[in-house]
Design an enzyme around this catalytic site. Structure first.
Site, PDB file in Angstrom:
ATOM      1  N   TYR A 149       0.713  -1.617   0.079  1.00 45.73           N
ATOM      2  CA  TYR A 149       0.285  -0.035  -0.062  1.00 45.73           C
ATOM      3  C   TYR A 149       0.659   1.840  -0.285  1.00 45.73           C
ATOM      4  CZ  TYR A 149      -3.214   3.257   1.960  1.00 45.73           C
ATOM      5  OH  TYR A 149      -4.352   3.957   1.935  1.00 45.73           O
ATOM      6  N   GLU A 151       4.089   1.669  -0.642  1.00 47.24           N
ATOM      7  CA  GLU A 151       5.123   1.952  -2.045  1.00 47.24           C
ATOM      8  C   GLU A 151       4.281   2.614  -3.147  1.00 47.24           C
ATOM      9  OE1 GLU A 151       8.030   3.038  -1.081  1.00 47.24           O
ATOM     10  OE2 GLU A 151       8.978   1.228  -0.003  1.00 47.24           O
ATOM     11  N   GLY A 152       3.180   1.307  -2.800  1.00 45.63           N
ATOM     12  CA  GLY A 152       1.854   1.883  -4.392  1.00 45.63           C
ATOM     13  C   GLY A 152       2.196   3.132  -4.118  1.00 45.63           C
ATOM     14  N   VAL A 191      -9.885   1.252  12.770  1.00 41.39           N
ATOM     15  CA  VAL A 191      -9.577   1.029  14.379  1.00 41.39           C
ATOM     16  C   VAL A 191     -11.250   1.617  14.957  1.00 41.39           C
ATOM     17  CG1 VAL A 191      -9.147   3.439  14.301  1.00 41.39           C
ATOM     18  CG2 VAL A 191      -9.069   1.589  16.156  1.00 41.39           C
ATOM     19  N   VAL A 192     -11.812   3.173  13.304  1.00 44.01           N
ATOM     20  CA  VAL A 192     -13.335   3.156  14.424  1.00 44.01           C
ATOM     21  C   VAL A 192     -13.941   2.576  13.984  1.00 44.01           C
ATOM     22  CG1 VAL A 192     -14.317   5.333  14.105  1.00 44.01           C
ATOM     23  CG2 VAL A 192     -12.243   5.497  13.749  1.00 44.01           C
ATOM     24  N   ASN A 194     -13.882  -1.097  13.309  1.00 40.54           N
ATOM     25  CA  ASN A 194     -14.087  -2.129  14.910  1.00 40.54           C
ATOM     26  C   ASN A 194     -14.983  -1.581  16.054  1.00 40.54           C
ATOM     27  OD1 ASN A 194     -12.765  -4.041  13.524  1.00 40.54           O
ATOM     28  ND2 ASN A 194     -10.601  -3.419  14.063  1.00 40.54           N
ATOM     29  N   GLY A 211      -2.246   0.984  23.249  1.00 36.96           N
ATOM     30  CA  GLY A 211      -3.249   1.801  22.645  1.00 36.96           C
ATOM     31  C   GLY A 211      -2.530   3.288  23.091  1.00 36.96           C
ATOM     32  N   ARG A 215      -3.339   8.626  16.210  1.00 37.45           N
ATOM     33  CA  ARG A 215      -4.312   8.975  14.720  1.00 37.45           C
ATOM     34  C   ARG A 215      -4.665  10.322  15.111  1.00 37.45           C
ATOM     35  NH1 ARG A 215      -0.824   5.451  14.178  1.00 37.45           N
ATOM     36  NH2 ARG A 215      -1.166   3.628  12.802  1.00 37.45           N
ATOM     37  N   ARG A 281       0.081   9.682  14.587  1.00 45.46           N
ATOM     38  CA  ARG A 281       0.238  10.382  13.358  1.00 45.46           C
ATOM     39  C   ARG A 281      -0.623  11.540  13.230  1.00 45.46           C
ATOM     40  NH1 ARG A 281      -2.684   6.088   9.532  1.00 45.46           N
ATOM     41  NH2 ARG A 281      -0.742   6.001   9.129  1.00 45.46           N
TER      42      ARG A 281
HETATM   43  P1  NAD Z   1     -12.322   1.799   0.383  1.00 48.05           P
HETATM   44  O1  NAD Z   1     -12.237   0.564   0.329  1.00 48.05           O
HETATM   45  O2  NAD Z   1     -13.893   1.802   1.098  1.00 48.05           O
HETATM   46  O3  NAD Z   1     -13.123   2.483  -1.449  1.00 48.05           O
HETATM   47  C1  NAD Z   1     -11.786   2.200  -1.956  1.00 48.05           C
HETATM   48  C2  NAD Z   1     -13.225   1.786  -3.392  1.00 48.05           C
HETATM   49  O4  NAD Z   1     -12.169   1.334  -4.804  1.00 48.05           O
HETATM   50  C3  NAD Z   1     -13.679   0.164  -3.456  1.00 48.05           C
HETATM   51  O5  NAD Z   1     -15.182   0.751  -3.538  1.00 48.05           O
HETATM   52  C4  NAD Z   1     -13.478  -0.692  -3.699  1.00 48.05           C
HETATM   53  O6  NAD Z   1     -13.865  -1.864  -4.495  1.00 48.05           O
HETATM   54  C5  NAD Z   1     -12.809   0.293  -5.110  1.00 48.05           C
HETATM   55  N1  NAD Z   1     -11.023  -0.801  -5.687  1.00 48.05           N
HETATM   56  C6  NAD Z   1     -10.479  -1.175  -5.335  1.00 48.05           C
HETATM   57  N2  NAD Z   1      -9.708  -1.979  -6.254  1.00 48.05           N
HETATM   58  C7  NAD Z   1     -10.112  -1.266  -7.533  1.00 48.05           C
HETATM   59  C8  NAD Z   1      -9.157  -1.562  -8.894  1.00 48.05           C
HETATM   60  N3  NAD Z   1      -8.769  -2.366  -9.416  1.00 48.05           N
HETATM   61  N4  NAD Z   1     -10.173  -1.228  -9.775  1.00 48.05           N
HETATM   62  C9  NAD Z   1     -11.785   0.002  -9.504  1.00 48.05           C
HETATM   63  N5  NAD Z   1     -11.585   0.116  -7.856  1.00 48.05           N
HETATM   64  C10 NAD Z   1     -11.392  -0.442  -7.361  1.00 48.05           C
HETATM   65  O7  NAD Z   1     -11.613   2.872   0.677  1.00 48.05           O
HETATM   66  P2  NAD Z   1     -11.923   4.516   1.728  1.00 48.05           P
HETATM   67  O8  NAD Z   1     -11.498   4.275   2.909  1.00 48.05           O
HETATM   68  O9  NAD Z   1     -13.136   4.689   0.653  1.00 48.05           O
HETATM   69  O10 NAD Z   1     -10.520   5.068   0.138  1.00 48.05           O
HETATM   70  C11 NAD Z   1     -10.113   5.320  -1.466  1.00 48.05           C
HETATM   71  C12 NAD Z   1      -9.348   6.573  -1.024  1.00 48.05           C
HETATM   72  O11 NAD Z   1      -8.823   6.794  -0.527  1.00 48.05           O
HETATM   73  C13 NAD Z   1      -7.837   5.052  -0.778  1.00 48.05           C
HETATM   74  O12 NAD Z   1      -7.305   5.506  -2.058  1.00 48.05           O
HETATM   75  C14 NAD Z   1      -7.242   4.828  -0.447  1.00 48.05           C
HETATM   76  O13 NAD Z   1      -5.992   4.958  -0.433  1.00 48.05           O
HETATM   77  C15 NAD Z   1      -7.643   6.512  -0.001  1.00 48.05           C
HETATM   78  N6  NAD Z   1      -7.495   6.962   1.798  1.00 48.05           N
HETATM   79  C16 NAD Z   1      -8.034   6.927   2.438  1.00 48.05           C
HETATM   80  C17 NAD Z   1      -8.418   7.018   3.435  1.00 48.05           C
HETATM   81  C18 NAD Z   1      -9.058   6.774   4.595  1.00 48.05           C
HETATM   82  O14 NAD Z   1      -8.803   7.280   6.109  1.00 48.05           O
HETATM   83  N7  NAD Z   1     -10.598   6.586   4.413  1.00 48.05           N
HETATM   84  C19 NAD Z   1      -6.804   7.721   4.471  1.00 48.05           C
HETATM   85  C20 NAD Z   1      -5.647   7.914   2.984  1.00 48.05           C
HETATM   86  C21 NAD Z   1      -5.672   7.465   2.011  1.00 48.05           C
HETATM   87  N1  UDP Z   2      -6.288  -1.090  15.787  1.00 45.49           N
HETATM   88  C1  UDP Z   2      -6.554  -1.172  17.133  1.00 45.49           C
HETATM   89  N2  UDP Z   2      -8.299  -2.251  16.932  1.00 45.49           N
HETATM   90  C2  UDP Z   2      -8.224  -2.352  16.599  1.00 45.49           C
HETATM   91  C3  UDP Z   2      -7.735  -2.167  15.141  1.00 45.49           C
HETATM   92  C4  UDP Z   2      -7.244  -1.255  14.763  1.00 45.49           C
HETATM   93  O1  UDP Z   2      -6.090  -1.021  18.632  1.00 45.49           O
HETATM   94  O2  UDP Z   2      -9.039  -2.820  16.448  1.00 45.49           O
HETATM   95  C5  UDP Z   2      -5.024  -0.100  15.888  1.00 45.49           C
HETATM   96  C6  UDP Z   2      -4.093   0.060  14.752  1.00 45.49           C
HETATM   97  O3  UDP Z   2      -3.153  -1.042  15.198  1.00 45.49           O
HETATM   98  C7  UDP Z   2      -3.543   1.227  14.514  1.00 45.49           C
HETATM   99  C8  UDP Z   2      -4.878   2.024  14.860  1.00 45.49           C
HETATM  100  O4  UDP Z   2      -5.666   1.230  15.564  1.00 45.49           O
HETATM  101  O5  UDP Z   2      -2.526   1.735  15.734  1.00 45.49           O
HETATM  102  C9  UDP Z   2      -5.253   2.940  13.329  1.00 45.49           C
HETATM  103  O6  UDP Z   2      -6.041   1.278  12.370  1.00 45.49           O
HETATM  104  P1  UDP Z   2      -6.505   1.555  11.325  1.00 45.49           P
HETATM  105  O7  UDP Z   2      -6.068  -0.393  10.809  1.00 45.49           O
HETATM  106  O8  UDP Z   2      -7.531   2.041  11.244  1.00 45.49           O
HETATM  107  O9  UDP Z   2      -4.865   2.228  10.242  1.00 45.49           O
HETATM  108  P2  UDP Z   2      -3.923   2.647  10.117  1.00 45.49           P
HETATM  109  O10 UDP Z   2      -3.170   2.119  11.391  1.00 45.49           O
HETATM  110  O11 UDP Z   2      -3.605   2.500   8.600  1.00 45.49           O
HETATM  111  O12 UDP Z   2      -3.890   4.786  10.176  1.00 45.49           O
END
Ligand code: NAD
Ligand code: UDP
Length: 320
Positions: A149, A151-152, A191-192, A194, A211, A215, A281
């Site tokens: 994720y 590096e992508g 986390v939220v 969950n 804990g 974030r 973060r």
């Molecule tokens: P999400 O998983 O709910 O939405 C991602 C959507 O992309 C899904 O509808 C999924 O089916 C679709 N998808 C996945 N791979 C695909 C592919 N190869 N072709 C077409 N569709 C594809 O996640 P989200 O929280 O809505 O995140 C949306 C974007 O925002 C993502 O790019 C994510 O990396 C970025 N982002 C979200 C957060 C966050 O906190 N929600 C934080 C940082 C970055």
């Molecule tokens: N986390 C946790 N309990 C859970 C899910 C997540 O303590 O049931 C923690 C996780 O280890 C991380 C933080 O909550 O430290 C945020 O996790 P999330 O997967 O939401 O996002 P990211 O780690 O990508 O910020």
């Protein structure tokens, strides 16, 4: 004759959590919206209420394959966002970020569309600088479980800036920090969602580690405002720009807040911390304030309240 005030806007990942809110907002603003999604983590339920709108279209399509459509703007959101989903098929995650970016940038170049990339705070990895400004290059383990994720997304940013420099494409890059709200997937492990689902089911609240990791949580409506403002900035502003809420909480504080707001009897349990889990973060949003005139408005207690109402209704529906 086409109405040129009504833009044709492509949202990839439009059936996901953020994408569905964005589609809704763009339709409300009077645009034609084309939602492209392969439904890996997104669901039709997220966009069912939009399907009757004649200005809304959906295509089931994987962005790792070429797409030929005519649009004015592209929001590139397609990519699983939660650690358990993006680690489920890590090779596909990297392909989605990298091939997806190449395909969407190629499309933008052909039709001369403006394109916004949903990048992430994960480009900073487990940061050594706190809070994180856009000038920080990050601290990412390229061989770790999160790398598919992180590096992508980093490579996608590289592609965006190379298309900007090499082909004069109009680009915008948003580095999104943890965002939450209605339509998050109830089982995606973030986390939220969950904590709320566990609290509503009176199950133990699972804290990974002790804990003390932090974030900063942004409510979805605030984030969507930032997307729209960023897309409308002058062409010489590309970002990257941090979009997130600068108010920082420990994960323990979040668990306590969710218990308080749900009135749940759930107890907190501690589980092992996943590898490469960032310890701190918090976005530095100075640039977003200056260039977008934006800052989040929704306090955690209010936003979590909306999310609780959503998950409560969802759980009741799944029982009945
Ligand atoms: P999400 O998983 O709910 O939405 C991602 C959507 O992309 C899904 O509808 C999924 O089916 C679709 N998808 C996945 N791979 C695909 C592919 N190869 N072709 C077409 N569709 C594809 O996640 P989200 O929280 O809505 O995140 C949306 C974007 O925002 C993502 O790019 C994510 O990396 C970025 N982002 C979200 C957060 C966050 O906190 N929600 C934080 C940082 C970055
Ligand atoms: N986390 C946790 N309990 C859970 C899910 C997540 O303590 O049931 C923690 C996780 O280890 C991380 C933080 O909550 O430290 C945020 O996790 P999330 O997967 O939401 O996002 P990211 O780690 O990508 O910020």
């Amino acid at each position: 004759m086409r109405n040129f005030l009504r833009k044709r806007i492509l949202v990839t990942g439009g059936a996901g959590f953020l994408g569905s809110h964005l589609c809704e907002r763009l339709l409300k603003d009077g645009h034609d919206v084309l939602c492209v999604d392969n439904f890996f983590t997104g669901t039709k339920d997220n966009i069912l209420h939009l399907l009757g709108n004649p200005h809304f279209e959906v295509i089931r399509h994987d962005v790792t394959f070429a797409l030929y459509v005519e649009v004015d703007e592209i929001y590139n959101l397609a990519c699983p966002a939660s650690p358990i989903h993006y680690q489920f098929d890590p090779v596909q995650t990297t392909k989605t970020s990298v091939h997806g970016a190449i395909n969407m940038l190629g499309l933008a170049k052909r039709v001369k569309a403006k394109i916004l990339q949903a990048s992430t705070s994960e480009v900073y990895g487990d940061p050594k600088v706190h809070p994180q400004p856009e000038s920080y290059w990050g601290h990412v383990n390229p061989a770790g479980l999160r790398a598919c994720y992180d590096e992508g997304k980093r490579c996608a940013e590289t592609l965006f800036f190379d298309y900007y420099r090499q082909h004069n494409l109009r680009i915008k890059v948003a580095r999104i920090f943890n965002t939450y709200g209605p339509r998050m997937h109830p089982n995606d492990g973030r986390v939220v969602s969950n904590f709320i689902v566990q609290a509503l089911k009176s199950e133990p609240i699972t804290i990974y580690g002790d804990g003390s990791q932090t974030r900063s949580f942004c409510y979805v409506d605030d984030l969507i405002d930032a997307f729209i403002l960023l897309m409308d900035t002058p062409d010489d502003f590309t970002g990257p720009v941090n979009t997130g809420n600068p108010v920082e909480f420990t994960i323990l504080e979040l668990a306590e807040k969710v218990i308080e707001l749900t009135g749940s009897k759930s107890k907190i349990v501690f589980k092992p911390l996943p590898s490469d889990d960032p310890k701190q973060r918090q976005p530095d949003i100075t640039l977003a304030r200056e260039k977008l005139g934006w800052e989040p408005k929704v306090p955690l207690a209010v936003g979590v309240g909306h999310a609780i109402a959503y998950f409560d209704a969802l759980l009741k529906k799944s029982i009945s």
